[in-house]
Write a protein that holds these residues in place. Structure first.
Motif, short mmCIF file in Angstrom:
data_model
loop_
_atom_site.label_atom_id
_atom_site.label_comp_id
_atom_site.label_asym_id
_atom_site.label_seq_id
_atom_site.Cartn_x
_atom_site.Cartn_y
_atom_site.Cartn_z
N SER A 24 -6.97 -33.19 10.92
CA SER A 24 -8.39 -33.39 10.58
C SER A 24 -8.93 -32.31 9.65
N LEU A 25 -8.30 -31.14 9.62
CA LEU A 25 -8.75 -30.04 8.75
C LEU A 25 -7.54 -29.22 8.34
N TYR A 26 -7.43 -28.95 7.04
CA TYR A 26 -6.32 -28.13 6.56
C TYR A 26 -6.81 -27.24 5.42
N LEU A 27 -7.04 -25.98 5.75
CA LEU A 27 -7.37 -24.96 4.75
C LEU A 27 -6.04 -24.34 4.33
N LYS A 28 -5.50 -24.84 3.23
CA LYS A 28 -4.14 -24.51 2.80
C LYS A 28 -4.13 -23.28 1.91
N GLY A 62 -4.46 -15.78 -1.31
CA GLY A 62 -4.48 -17.22 -1.14
C GLY A 62 -5.35 -17.70 -0.01
N GLY A 63 -6.07 -16.77 0.67
CA GLY A 63 -6.98 -17.13 1.75
C GLY A 63 -8.32 -16.45 1.56
N LEU A 64 -9.03 -16.20 2.65
CA LEU A 64 -10.33 -15.56 2.60
C LEU A 64 -10.37 -14.36 3.53
N ALA A 210 -5.06 -24.96 10.17
CA ALA A 210 -4.90 -26.41 10.31
C ALA A 210 -5.29 -26.83 11.71
N PHE A 211 -5.99 -27.96 11.81
CA PHE A 211 -6.45 -28.47 13.09
C PHE A 211 -6.06 -29.94 13.20
N TYR A 212 -5.34 -30.25 14.28
CA TYR A 212 -4.93 -31.63 14.58
C TYR A 212 -5.71 -32.13 15.79
#
Length: 234
Positions: A24-28, A62-64, A210-212
């Protein structure tokens, strides 16, 4: 290749987290990352955005990189909603700058639903359906400041809602099995509480999240753990 499970076709492409259903959410890492918005790579358009410049994190590796004193946090385009008894799985590759205060990973815009690191570097708190559940693995100082690690939280589906914690792909022992089957709703990354009164800010970096909306099975967990461990050199 990467030691991934046999159920993933690896003949001519690399494994992707999108290969597993209910993402449902993927901050890659390294994909669509900007100070004002981290684009959602799940295909759901559930971007993490922050319009206020003073509350924006800094792009790093590559992230925050979130700063506690600056109140950095991001709002999701749509709330993630998990019903009572429904399983879910969270993966987050991060590096904490401080473990002296509680630090939120995900929350709803109130104090009833959130996931956080508790101060002291060895506990995770899940507040679901107004009920606190603290998961304290047997080993102390697991989430030490300055160390990049992969945290996985799996809540099994069902009336007990058993919670399992993994560090760099290895499940952590608990004296007693933590459980909480309550509903879960998330709309904020890096802070807790309602708009304008946020608190418990994250102090550190998120490199991938990532959230499943389900509890991943053993093969799926192995696939994701292998992929993220290799990708981030863990």
């Amino acid at each position: 290749m990467l030691g991934l499970g046999a159920n993933i076709a690896m003949s001519d492409r690399l494994f992707s987290l999108n290969d597993i259903s209910d993402l449902s959410l993927y901050l890659k890492n390294g994909v669509g990352v900007h100070r004002s918005q981290w684009n959602d790579s799940s295909g759901n358009g559930n971007h993490a955005s922050q319009a206020t410049e003073g509350n924006q994190a800094t792009v790093s590796r590559g992230g925050l990189d979130f700063e506690l004193d600056e109140g950095d946090h991001y709002d999701l385009t749509e709330e993630i909603t998990i019903t009572t008894g429904q399983g879910f799985t969270l993966f987050v590759v991060c590096n904490l700058e401080s473990t002296a205060v509680n630090a939120t990973i995900l929350s709803k815009a109130n104090t009833q639903h959130f996931l956080e690191f508790m101060s002291g570097a060895d506990k995770i708190r899940l507040r679901l359906a107004s009920t606190n559940t603290i998961v304290e693995p047997d080993t102390a100082n697991l989430f030490a400041a300055g160390t990049t690690f992969l945290l996985t939280i799996v809540r099994k589906s069902g009336v007990t809602g058993n919670i399992h914690i993994y560090l760099d792909g290895e499940e952590l022992d608990q004296d007693a099995q933590a459980a909480n089957p309550g509903d879960a709703e998330y709309s904020i990354v890096g802070a807790r509480n309602s708009a304008g009164s946020e608190d418990r800010f994250l102090d550190g970096s998120i490199y991938e999240l990532a959230f499943y909306e389900k509890a991943l099975d053993g093969v799926e967990l192995t696939n994701v753990h292998s992929y993220l461990n290799n990708k981030h050199g863990l």
